[in-house]
Design an enzyme around this catalytic site. Structure first.
Site, PDB file in Angstrom:
ATOM      1  N   VAL A   1       0.838  -1.198   0.000  1.00  0.00           N
ATOM      2  CA  VAL A   1       0.000   0.000   0.000  1.00  0.00           C
ATOM      3  C   VAL A   1       0.878   1.255   0.000  1.00  0.00           C
ATOM      4  O   VAL A   1       0.577   2.243  -0.670  1.00  0.00           O
ATOM      5  CB  VAL A   1      -0.968   0.016   1.212  1.00  0.00           C
ATOM      6  N   CYS A   2       1.989   1.210   0.709  1.00  0.00           N
ATOM      7  CA  CYS A   2       2.862   2.382   0.869  1.00  0.00           C
ATOM      8  C   CYS A   2       3.277   3.021  -0.458  1.00  0.00           C
ATOM      9  O   CYS A   2       3.150   4.236  -0.616  1.00  0.00           O
ATOM     10  CB  CYS A   2       4.085   2.030   1.705  1.00  0.00           C
ATOM     11  N   PRO A   3       3.760   2.248  -1.450  1.00  0.00           N
ATOM     12  CA  PRO A   3       4.180   2.921  -2.685  1.00  0.00           C
ATOM     13  C   PRO A   3       3.023   3.592  -3.424  1.00  0.00           C
ATOM     14  O   PRO A   3       3.226   4.614  -4.077  1.00  0.00           O
ATOM     15  CB  PRO A   3       4.815   1.811  -3.522  1.00  0.00           C
TER      16      PRO A   3
ATOM     17  N   LEU B   1       2.570   6.967  -1.527  1.00  0.00           N
ATOM     18  CA  LEU B   1       3.692   7.877  -1.734  1.00  0.00           C
ATOM     19  C   LEU B   1       3.706   8.409  -3.160  1.00  0.00           C
ATOM     20  O   LEU B   1       3.991   9.588  -3.394  1.00  0.00           O
ATOM     21  CB  LEU B   1       5.003   7.182  -1.386  1.00  0.00           C
TER      22      LEU B   1
END
Length: 191
Positions: free
Chosen positions: A48-50, A53
């Protein structure tokens, strides 16, 4: 205890900044004097993070025009941030600061460390030019944030700061600035 309306605490760390093609030192002093978003995420090389970001990277130029600097933070090192930036098509779009926080000082300063895991929660903090936290958003592990909604909140916070005595109701949009409210006795019970 809520951190809203509290001042950020001292920190010192290294960050990767792609536009400078280098590692740079960042402290709380760099955050003061302008609006800032501190965007915590659990870890590099995840799922999920990329997406979050990269979504935020798409709004970076617009945020810069609003006088807002962005600092992403995870408990990875600045070296890992650079490796991720070099390896991931999504992360390679990032031009904002990617702060390493392997000591956990920044994450703990923002009361955002997952107990016993050494990872930051998925949280966003908006800080005003005086270093005061104006809003906090935290989501669960599997729910990504939306940079378009973050933009709306930034504009609303800036509007309220620049227009004392006015507040921005739900769904307020900058283009509809006349839709703000002026709290007072005459407004009680009328909404």
């Amino acid at each position: 205890m809520s951190l809203v309306n509290t001042k950020i605490l001292p920190f010192s760390t290294m960050a990767y900044k792609a536009t400078e093609k280098d590692f740079v030192a960042v402290t709380e002093q760099d955050v003061l004097g302008k609006w800032a978003i501190v965007f915590f995420y659990p870890a590099d090389f995840t799922f999920v993070c990329p997406t979050e970001l990269a979504d935020l990277a798409d709004y970076y130029d617009e945020l810069q025009k609003l006088g807002v600097e962005v600092y992403s933070v995870s408990t990875d090192t600045h070296f890992v941030h650079k490796a991720w930036h070099d390896a991931s098509p999504e992360i390679s779009k990032i031009n904002y600061y990617m702060l390493g926080d392997q000591s956990g000082v920044i994450t703990n300063n923002f009361q955002n460390m997952r107990e016993g895991e050494g990872l930051a929660d998925r949280s966003t903090f908006l800080i005003d030019p005086d270093g005061v936290i104006q809003f906090v958003e935290t989501t669960c592990e599997g729910v990504g944030r939306n940079a378009a909604e973050l933009m709306r909140k930034v504009k609303a916070a800036q509007y309220v700061r620049n227009h004392p005595g006015e507040v921005c109701p739900a769904k307020w949009e900058e283009e509809e600035a006349s839709a703000t409210l002026k709290p007072g006795i005459d407004l009680v019970g009328k909404i």
